[in-house]
Design an enzyme around this catalytic site. Structure first.
Site, PDB file in Angstrom:
ATOM      1  N   HIS A 243      41.353 -61.208 -48.275  1.00 48.02           N
ATOM      2  CA  HIS A 243      41.802 -59.728 -48.308  1.00 48.02           C
ATOM      3  C   HIS A 243      43.119 -59.392 -49.003  1.00 48.02           C
ATOM      4  CE1 HIS A 243      38.041 -59.289 -45.662  1.00 48.02           C
ATOM      5  NE2 HIS A 243      38.664 -60.273 -44.851  1.00 48.02           N
TER       6      HIS A 243
HETATM    7  O1  RIB Z   1      40.076 -56.574 -42.243  1.00 48.17           O
HETATM    8  C1  RIB Z   1      41.047 -57.611 -43.023  1.00 48.17           C
HETATM    9  C2  RIB Z   1      42.378 -57.443 -42.708  1.00 48.17           C
HETATM   10  O2  RIB Z   1      42.628 -57.605 -41.157  1.00 48.17           O
HETATM   11  C3  RIB Z   1      43.429 -58.387 -43.357  1.00 48.17           C
HETATM   12  O3  RIB Z   1      44.588 -57.768 -43.388  1.00 48.17           O
HETATM   13  C4  RIB Z   1      43.544 -59.535 -42.357  1.00 48.17           C
HETATM   14  O4  RIB Z   1      44.850 -60.236 -42.504  1.00 48.17           O
HETATM   15  C5  RIB Z   1      43.368 -59.025 -40.870  1.00 48.17           C
HETATM   16  O5  RIB Z   1      44.663 -58.163 -40.695  1.00 48.17           O
END
Ligand code: RIB
Ligand code: CA
Length: 282
Positions: A243
């Site tokens: 992500h």
């Molecule tokens: O949903 C994904 C996010 O949530 C990313 O930033 C991961 O590191 C968690 O913080």
């Protein structure tokens, strides 16, 4: 190559946060003015330590590490050790950090930097819950017009949520902070799950990381091995979504992405849909 982006990273490492930080540090187009930890994937005492572990792994102890908020604005903290492990950086065994955590409060660092640097010259890159960004805007409303842009990972449109069917983790943990940030009038670019779920760390890619043969890439491969097992099982994909690095990737290669202007509202009333990003014009 000249500096195109001067950024503050706000983060809850988190293996994917760690890869995002390493990518920013390795990009000549980017100057990292400082890194502020927030409670999210794991509690603040882990996320701030993880920021320092990552900076030491990268050999970049010149970059200052700060601690921000230890809990959301209103709601109790929800963490994700089931995804990231107890430390938040499970996978490789990294040494305890020796570099100092800055004494200055991370939110005060954000405010001070935005007031000092030329207006419109600093980009905020939140990779976790938006608590620190919201606190900075609440404490110092004068900084809003001075922020060049906010580029964040969070939310979901047609993809729904990953911590509940309706909400993505970063927004879900602190929906009130997210509402404050999205109502601030600052230009915001969002990397939602609809996008990050296309950035999969396939086995082939991870093996290329592993065979790169450097301590950083070996750590990245080990982080991904650990972190992605959850999403691979949940979504049945070859590899999981990485992500947070998409925030940095957008800064350095925006041509890889496409999007549109939308109105984003945050659900803060219903427990069933708490933290949902309600997106108009998608
Ligand atoms: O949903 C994904 C996010 O949530 C990313 O930033 C991961 O590191 C968690 O913080
Ligand atoms: Ca994160």
């Amino acid at each position: 190559m000249s500096i195109e982006h001067r950024i503050i990273i706000d983060t809850d490492p988190g293996q994917d946060d760690a890869v995002a930080i390493l990518l920013a540090l390795a990009s000549p187009e980017i100057e990292v003015l400082g890194i502020v930890a927030v409670a999210g994937n794991v509690p603040l005492h882990h996320t701030e330590k993880n920021v320092r572990k990552i900076l030491e792994l990268a050999g970049r102890t010149d970059v200052k590490a700060f601690a921000g908020a230890s809990r959301p604005l209103l709601r109790p903290l929800v963490t994700a050790e089931y995804v990231h492990g107890k430390t938040g950086l499970d996978g490789p065994d990294l040494p305890e950090p020796e570099m100092a955590l800055q004494v200055q409060d991370g939110v005060d660092f954000i405010i001070e930097t935005l007031r000092r640097e030329p207006s419109g010259s600093v980009t905020l890159c939140p990779l976790g819950p938006l608590t620190n960004i919201a606190l900075a805007l609440i404490r110092a409303p004068d900084i809003a017009p001075r922020i060049r842009q906010i580029v964040l990972m969070g939310g979901g449109c047609f993809e729904g949520g990953n911590v509940t069917p309706a909400a993505e983790f970063n927004i879900y943990v602190d929906p009130h902070a997210a509402a404050t940030v999205f109502q601030s009038g600052v230009p915001i670019t969002v990397m939602p799950l609809d996008m990050t779920h296309k950035a999969l760390t396939t086995r082939a890619r991870v093996e290329r990381f592993r065979t790169a043969g450097t301590p950083v890439m070996s750590a990245v491969a080990a982080w991904i091995d650990y972190f992605e097992r959850f999403d691979e099982h949940k979504y049945g994909t070859d590899g999981g979504p990485l992500h947070d690095p998409t925030v940095i990737a957008w800064l350095i290669k925006p041509e890889l992405f496409q999007g549109r202007d939308c109105n984003v509202e945050i659900e803060t009333m219903s427990e069933l849909t708490m933290g949902m990003t309600v997106i108009g014009g998608a």
